[in-house]
Scaffold this active site. Structure first.
Site, PDB file in Angstrom:
ATOM      1  N   CYS A  14      54.454  28.397  51.930  1.00  0.00           N
ATOM      2  CA  CYS A  14      55.213  28.760  50.723  1.00  0.00           C
ATOM      3  C   CYS A  14      54.409  29.690  49.811  1.00  0.00           C
ATOM      4  CB  CYS A  14      55.684  27.499  50.007  1.00  0.00           C
ATOM      5  SG  CYS A  14      57.000  27.801  48.834  1.00  0.00           S
ATOM      6  N   HIS A  48      57.623  23.661  54.127  1.00  0.00           N
ATOM      7  CA  HIS A  48      56.506  22.745  53.870  1.00  0.00           C
ATOM      8  C   HIS A  48      56.394  21.641  54.915  1.00  0.00           C
ATOM      9  CE1 HIS A  48      55.752  24.278  49.803  1.00  0.00           C
ATOM     10  NE2 HIS A  48      57.063  24.367  49.666  1.00  0.00           N
ATOM     11  N   GLU A 100      53.959  19.882  55.391  1.00  0.00           N
ATOM     12  CA  GLU A 100      53.139  18.805  54.797  1.00  0.00           C
ATOM     13  C   GLU A 100      53.989  17.792  54.033  1.00  0.00           C
ATOM     14  OE1 GLU A 100      53.490  21.778  53.634  1.00  0.00           O
ATOM     15  OE2 GLU A 100      53.385  21.819  51.453  1.00  0.00           O
TER      16      GLU A 100
END
Lengths: 193, 295
Positions: free
Chosen positions: A78, A169, A171
């Site tokens: 991002c 994302h 994560e």
């Protein structure tokens, strides 16, 4: 194998957790010494204007570029993707210029347009459940840039040499495939040395 | 699977992207630009900063949507705006104009003495203030995607933010040492759902991002709150009530990132000019305190 997560601002602990689960030694780094001590680096999601300003101010951008020039693998998510690109559409903010592409910030819209979607990724048998938060897209790609995934809004996952960037994302989820894919790049970089 | 919007994951996700950053109160597009250029991760659009609401008195309400839109047009970072506690119609208005985050805030005059907004009804995330863990968990159960300490807004006195952060951290540590059987009574005492108390025990932290707010005025204040475990800081009156807002904003941003490097915080603190005058929290009567609004 030691992988750093740039800890200027943003989703640092989420990446550290994912890297550890994927079997790497992971640590937060925010100084030149820290960056020089790792074998690979993740630029996390956050605010690209904030992170960009602080890495310039503390000349950390120069250190990242030096390491990248010597082949250190880097993965940006991002805001990280924005910082890795050649330039940012409509903004004259300096970038690391490690991926030959122009990014469009907030390409999907505002937070109300943030979303989750199952994404087809080149080389993955099963779609990846991806989370997009005020995400960018990449365009005007150079010939060395490989597209790993795209949506109707634009290109969302790219690779150029040892540099990887996604506008979503991984994560924020539980799927370790992308982190493992990045760790494989770090592994082959270490083997070559 | 089709795209899904407004999930708790994308709401909490935006809060996670703000971690380690500074969110600044602004009252005009010009101030918002200064904040963005100084490195703010987001701005809070409001008509009057807390220090002025405190000194001018009267009913404080949601900002004029035109002002909020002007600020949204001026900057590329996320824009937050405040609604009165329980005022879901104000929240609907802000959602319809595309604000990125809503602060259901005790700084404004509460609209509902008993109920907070049902934040699950909205596609955009909410942040709410809390003085202790029970309050934080009640707000999370109502759908808040981010928590901040209440502190005492508009005072420039850090003491209350410190107290609230320490209380929350202390209660989390206590729960981590509890047996499974003790969690039921603990949930009852906290007036919070036991599922959330279990989650606290498992995670060792709040299940959402937890920022410091209410009284932060200097780079040292930001460093202190980060060292006490805050994920980031809100600065309200501290910046635009000071002599040199741009420099102070930059200094607080540097101190928030490098909170654990005193030499950098020291450099950032040099020659910033006059600070907001501030009010000692002990000079406030209970009636003047904003933090007691909305439990």
């Amino acid at each position: 194998m030691k992988v750093g997560v740039l800890a200027i601002q943003g989703a640092v602990s989420e990446h550290i957790n994912m890297l550890k689960r994927a079997g790497a030694e992971a640590l937060a780094v925010k100084t030149a010494e820290g960056i020089n001590a790792v074998d690979g680096l993740i630029l996390p999601g956050g605010e690209s204007t904030t992170i960009g300003r602080l890495i310039r101010l503390h000349t950390i951008d120069d250190v990242i570029k030096e390491r990248a020039a010597k082949g250190m693998p880097i993965y940006g998510t991002c805001a990280g993707m924005i910082l890795l690109s050649k330039d940012i559409n409509g903004f004259n903010q300096p970038t690391l210029d490690l991926i030959d592409a122009t990014v469009i910030r907030n390409a999907f819209g505002r937070q109300v347009d943030s979303m989750e979607v199952d994404l087809a990724i080149k080389g993955f048998d099963v779609p990846f459940h991806a989370t997009f938060v005020r995400a960018p897209v990449a365009e005007r790609l150079g010939k060395d840039v490989e597209v790993l995934s795209e949506l109707p809004e634009g290109v969302v996952f790219v690779k150029q040499g040892n540099i990887l960037a996604s506008s979503f994302h991984p994560e924020l989820g539980n799927d370790l495939r992308i982190h493992k894919y990045f760790l494989d790049i770090v592994k082959s970089f270490l083997n070559k040395q | 699977m089709e795209e899904v919007y407004g999930t708790i994951k994308v709401k909490k996700g935006l809060a996670e992207m703000l971690k380690g950053g500074v969110i600044m109160d602004v009252t005009s597009a010009g101030q918002a630009k200064i904040a963005e250029e100084a490195g703010a991760v987001a701005v809070m659009a409001l008509e009057r900063i807390p220090a002025d609401i405190r000194s001018q008195g009267g009913v404080a309400r949601m900002a004029d949507p035109k002002l909020v839109k002007d600020i949204m047009d001026a900057v590329s970072i996320p824009v937050m705006a405040k609604v009165r506690i329980g005022h879901f119609a104000e929240a609907q208005i802000l959602e319809s104009i595309g604000v990125d985050f809503i602060d259901e805030s005790e700084v404004l005059t509460p609209a509902d003495e008993t109920h907070h907004v049902n934040k699950w009804d909205f596609k955009i995330p909410f942040v709410c203030g809390a003085r202790d863990l029970g309050e934080a968990l009640r707000r999370i159960s109502e759908g808040a995607a981010m928590i901040r300490t209440k502190g005492e807004p508009g005072t420039g006195d850090i003491a209350e933010a410190v107290r609230h952060m320490r209380v929350v951290m202390d209660e989390i540590r206590k729960i981590q040492n509890m047996s499974e059987d003790e969690l039921f009574t603990e949930a009852k005492e906290l007036r919070a759902p036991v599922e959330l108390v279990r989650e606290i025990k498992a995670l060792g932290r709040l299940p959402v991002v937890n920022f410091a707010a209410g009284g932060i005025a200097t780079p040292a204040d930001a460093s202190l709150m980060m060292q006490l475990g805050a994920d980031g800081v809100f600065v309200g009156s501290g910046i635009f009530k000071s002599a040199n807002p741009k420099r102070r904003a930059e200094a607080i941003v540097a101190a928030t990132t490098y909170f654990d490097k005193p030499e950098i915080v020291a450099k950032a603190s040099e020659s910033l000019g006059e600070e907001m005058a501030g009010i000692d929290i002990k000079d406030l009567t209970d009636k003047d305190k904003m933090q007691v609004r909305g439990e």
